[in-house]
Structure formats: C-alpha cells, structure tokens
Design a protein around this motif. Structure first.
Motif, PDB file in Angstrom:
ATOM      1  N   VAL A   1      -8.613 -21.630-103.767  1.00  9.42           N
ATOM      2  CA  VAL A   1      -8.953 -20.910-104.989  1.00  9.42           C
ATOM      3  C   VAL A   1      -8.005 -21.403-106.087  1.00  9.42           C
ATOM      4  N   PRO A   2      -8.456 -22.340-106.905  1.00  9.03           N
ATOM      5  CA  PRO A   2      -7.606 -22.806-108.003  1.00  9.03           C
ATOM      6  C   PRO A   2      -7.272 -21.651-108.952  1.00  9.03           C
ATOM      7  N   MET A   3      -6.027 -21.586-109.356  1.00 14.57           N
ATOM      8  CA  MET A   3      -5.588 -20.464-110.176  1.00 14.57           C
ATOM      9  C   MET A   3      -6.303 -20.411-111.529  1.00 14.57           C
ATOM     10  N   ALA A   4      -6.603 -21.551-112.126  1.00 14.69           N
ATOM     11  CA  ALA A   4      -7.342 -21.547-113.398  1.00 14.69           C
ATOM     12  C   ALA A   4      -8.723 -20.922-113.209  1.00 14.69           C
ATOM     13  N   GLU A   5      -9.374 -21.241-112.087  1.00 16.48           N
ATOM     14  CA  GLU A   5     -10.690 -20.664-111.806  1.00 16.48           C
ATOM     15  C   GLU A   5     -10.589 -19.176-111.502  1.00 16.48           C
ATOM     16  N   LEU A   6      -9.517 -18.762-110.840  1.00 16.58           N
ATOM     17  CA  LEU A   6      -9.305 -17.342-110.573  1.00 16.58           C
ATOM     18  C   LEU A   6      -9.145 -16.572-111.888  1.00 16.58           C
ATOM     19  N   ARG A   7      -8.350 -17.130-112.798  1.00 19.83           N
ATOM     20  CA  ARG A   7      -8.163 -16.469-114.102  1.00 19.83           C
ATOM     21  C   ARG A   7      -9.499 -16.347-114.840  1.00 19.83           C
ATOM     22  N   THR A   8     -10.283 -17.412-114.857  1.00 17.65           N
ATOM     23  CA  THR A   8     -11.584 -17.395-115.523  1.00 17.65           C
ATOM     24  C   THR A   8     -12.507 -16.360-114.887  1.00 17.65           C
TER      25      THR A   8
ATOM     26  N   GLN B   1      -2.962 -13.167-115.715  1.00 17.96           N
ATOM     27  CA  GLN B   1      -1.955 -14.193-115.427  1.00 17.96           C
ATOM     28  C   GLN B   1      -1.928 -14.390-113.920  1.00 17.96           C
ATOM     29  N   THR B   2      -1.690 -15.598-113.484  1.00 19.40           N
ATOM     30  CA  THR B   2      -1.490 -15.824-112.058  1.00 19.40           C
ATOM     31  C   THR B   2      -0.025 -16.172-111.830  1.00 19.40           C
ATOM     32  N   TYR B   3       0.419 -15.906-110.627  1.00 19.79           N
ATOM     33  CA  TYR B   3       1.798 -16.204-110.258  1.00 19.79           C
ATOM     34  C   TYR B   3       1.766 -16.975-108.942  1.00 19.79           C
ATOM     35  N   LEU B   4       2.296 -18.171-108.966  1.00 18.53           N
ATOM     36  CA  LEU B   4       2.283 -19.091-107.841  1.00 18.53           C
ATOM     37  C   LEU B   4       0.848 -19.445-107.461  1.00 18.53           C
ATOM     38  N   GLN B   5       0.686 -20.190-106.400  1.00 21.16           N
ATOM     39  CA  GLN B   5      -0.645 -20.618-105.954  1.00 21.16           C
ATOM     40  C   GLN B   5      -1.142 -19.790-104.771  1.00 21.16           C
ATOM     41  N   SER B   6      -0.373 -18.788-104.395  1.00 22.89           N
ATOM     42  CA  SER B   6      -0.666 -18.091-103.145  1.00 22.89           C
ATOM     43  C   SER B   6      -1.435 -16.785-103.315  1.00 22.89           C
TER      44      SER B   6
ATOM     45  N   ASN C   1      -1.688 -14.417-106.274  1.00 23.39           N
ATOM     46  CA  ASN C   1      -1.127 -13.285-107.003  1.00 23.39           C
ATOM     47  C   ASN C   1      -1.623 -13.356-108.435  1.00 23.39           C
ATOM     48  N   ALA C   2      -2.202 -12.268-108.904  1.00 22.22           N
ATOM     49  CA  ALA C   2      -2.669 -12.226-110.280  1.00 22.22           C
ATOM     50  C   ALA C   2      -2.317 -10.870-110.882  1.00 22.22           C
ATOM     51  N   VAL C   3      -2.007 -10.889-112.157  1.00 26.24           N
ATOM     52  CA  VAL C   3      -1.718  -9.668-112.900  1.00 26.24           C
ATOM     53  C   VAL C   3      -2.788  -9.549-113.966  1.00 26.24           C
ATOM     54  N   PHE C   4      -3.287  -8.330-114.171  1.00 26.44           N
ATOM     55  CA  PHE C   4      -4.373  -8.132-115.131  1.00 26.44           C
ATOM     56  C   PHE C   4      -4.397  -6.688-115.607  1.00 26.44           C
ATOM     57  N   GLY C   5      -5.079  -6.473-116.703  1.00 25.13           N
ATOM     58  CA  GLY C   5      -5.264  -5.137-117.226  1.00 25.13           C
ATOM     59  C   GLY C   5      -6.719  -4.725-117.114  1.00 25.13           C
ATOM     60  N   SER C   6      -6.932  -3.441-116.853  1.00 23.59           N
ATOM     61  CA  SER C   6      -8.292  -2.914-116.784  1.00 23.59           C
ATOM     62  C   SER C   6      -8.279  -1.462-117.227  1.00 23.59           C
ATOM     63  N   ASP C   7      -9.345  -1.080-117.905  1.00 21.46           N
ATOM     64  CA  ASP C   7      -9.470   0.315-118.323  1.00 21.46           C
ATOM     65  C   ASP C   7     -10.574   1.028-117.546  1.00 21.46           C
ATOM     66  N   HIS C   8     -11.050   0.401-116.477  1.00 22.32           N
ATOM     67  CA  HIS C   8     -12.076   1.039-115.651  1.00 22.32           C
ATOM     68  C   HIS C   8     -11.735   0.906-114.171  1.00 22.32           C
ATOM     69  N   GLY C   9     -12.136   1.879-113.396  1.00 27.74           N
ATOM     70  CA  GLY C   9     -11.960   1.814-111.952  1.00 27.74           C
ATOM     71  C   GLY C   9     -10.585   2.215-111.480  1.00 27.74           C
TER      72      GLY C   9
ATOM     73  N   GLU D   1     -14.446  -5.030-106.284  1.00 27.03           N
ATOM     74  CA  GLU D   1     -15.137  -5.800-107.324  1.00 27.03           C
ATOM     75  C   GLU D   1     -14.650  -7.249-107.329  1.00 27.03           C
ATOM     76  N   LEU D   2     -13.348  -7.433-107.252  1.00 28.18           N
ATOM     77  CA  LEU D   2     -12.781  -8.776-107.258  1.00 28.18           C
ATOM     78  C   LEU D   2     -13.138  -9.528-105.971  1.00 28.18           C
ATOM     79  N   ALA D   3     -13.070  -8.855-104.825  1.00 21.62           N
ATOM     80  CA  ALA D   3     -13.420  -9.503-103.552  1.00 21.62           C
ATOM     81  C   ALA D   3     -14.875  -9.969-103.567  1.00 21.62           C
ATOM     82  N   GLN D   4     -15.763  -9.153-104.099  1.00 19.96           N
ATOM     83  CA  GLN D   4     -17.180  -9.525-104.175  1.00 19.96           C
ATOM     84  C   GLN D   4     -17.372 -10.734-105.097  1.00 19.96           C
ATOM     85  N   ALA D   5     -16.677 -10.742-106.223  1.00 19.45           N
ATOM     86  CA  ALA D   5     -16.786 -11.860-107.167  1.00 19.45           C
ATOM     87  C   ALA D   5     -16.234 -13.148-106.553  1.00 19.45           C
ATOM     88  N   LEU D   6     -15.137 -13.058-105.803  1.00 19.07           N
ATOM     89  CA  LEU D   6     -14.568 -14.232-105.138  1.00 19.07           C
ATOM     90  C   LEU D   6     -15.538 -14.797-104.103  1.00 19.07           C
TER      91      LEU D   6
END
Length: 182
Positions: free
Chosen positions: A20-27, A38-43, A45-53, A61-66
């Motif tokens: 899972v390339p980190m650039a593609e994960l961010r997109t 933002q992603t952290y390292l290649q293993s 880890n991602a940080v994000f903001g959300s106002d729902h859920g 939601e993320l697992a299904q999208a992956l």
C-alpha cells in the motif's frame, strides 16, 4: 466538530506483500472525506481528521475502501488522540530509560483481560515482560521485537482469536500521539 485520529493498518508493506503506497493511501483517505491526512513511515500509520462516525465506523469504512482499492483485506484500527495519549501515559515500563526498540505496544480492537493470556508463563520469558492496558498490551523486549520469544508467543492465533491486534514500537506510539494532538 472534527476529531483527529490515527489509523493503524495491520500487516501492510511487510515482507513484500500487501503493498500500500503511502501516497495512494493518503489519496484514498482524502477521497473518503477525511481532512489533514498524513502518513507516518511505510508501515501503515495515518493521521486524519473526521467530523463523522466513531472509531469502529471509521475503521470499517477505511478497511472496505482499502479492500476495494487494493484487492486485499487489511485490518484497521482507528484511535483518537485522547486514547493514544492515555496509552502513552499508562505505560508500566520506564519508557524514558529504554531504547525505543525495546518497548512496544500492541493495540487491540477490543478489551482484553488477563484470562486471555493466563496460559503464558511470564517467568519463562524473563527478562522480557508484558503488561495489559486499555485495549493494549505493553511489551518490554530488551533485545528487540525481532528476537523476542515472548512476542512470538503473544501473537499466537489461539491467544488473539476474535480480536484484531497490531503492534507499534515506542517511537511510533509517541509520534502518533503527538501527530494526533497537533
């Protein structure tokens, strides 16, 4: 109100599988409507903001999208800043006195109790040790995770049945808490 979370992806970019390339994960995450990704390292880890859920809904939601995007299943845990800070602060080992490679946290998808790990003879693994926390297990492995016999035992499927678990070294534990609090 937007909450900042860390997404912990299990078992990606390890040993040449589940790439899972980190650039593609961010997109992908931005496409789900998450902000400040933002992603952290290649293993995984991602940080994000959300106002729902909530954490579970966002993880699903993320697992299904992956799965849809990359064609394989990825276990995902989502945790907010308050939880990550509490895990860091509750560390039962002297983190400031240890090398980051000696201390790890395994995050669990749900609560675990001592009964689950009662069959593990802790004395047999000394000086390695583990302690349970809130949906987390702290592991002290003086020779690092790669050489840890206790880590191997703790990751046995019979001990983790019905629960998702993913491990991070102490540097990553600290960094994710910092990034979600920024």
């Amino acid at each position: 109100m937007t909450t900042t979370y860390a997404a912990l992806l299990r078992g990606i970019n390890v040993g040449g599988s589940k790439k899972v390339p980190m650039a593609e994960l961010r997109t992908l995450m931005e496409g789900l409507g998450y902000g400040g990704v933002q992603t952290y390292l290649q293993s995984g880890n991602a940080v994000f903001g959300s106002d729902h859920g909530d954490e579970e809904t966002l993880a699903a939601e993320l697992a299904q999208a992956l799965d849809k995007c990359f064609g394989f299943t990825v276990g995902v845990l989502v945790r907010d800043h308050a939880y990550l800070k509490a895990v860091r602060e509750a560390c039962p080992f002297p983190a400031a006195e240890l090398e980051a490679r000696q201390l790890h946290v395994t995050y669990f998808s749900g609560p675990v109790d001592a009964e689950r790990f009662a069959s593990v003879d802790q004395v047999a693994f000394l000086p390695e040790e583990f302690r349970l926390g809130d949906r987390a297990l702290y592991l002290y492995a003086p020779d690092g995770l790669g050489r840890s016999k206790l880590a191997d035992t703790l990751s046995k499927p019979r001990l983790l049945k019905g629960i998702l678990a993913t491990t991070r070294n102490w540097n990553t534990v600290v960094k994710l808490e910092e990034l979600t609090g920024a």
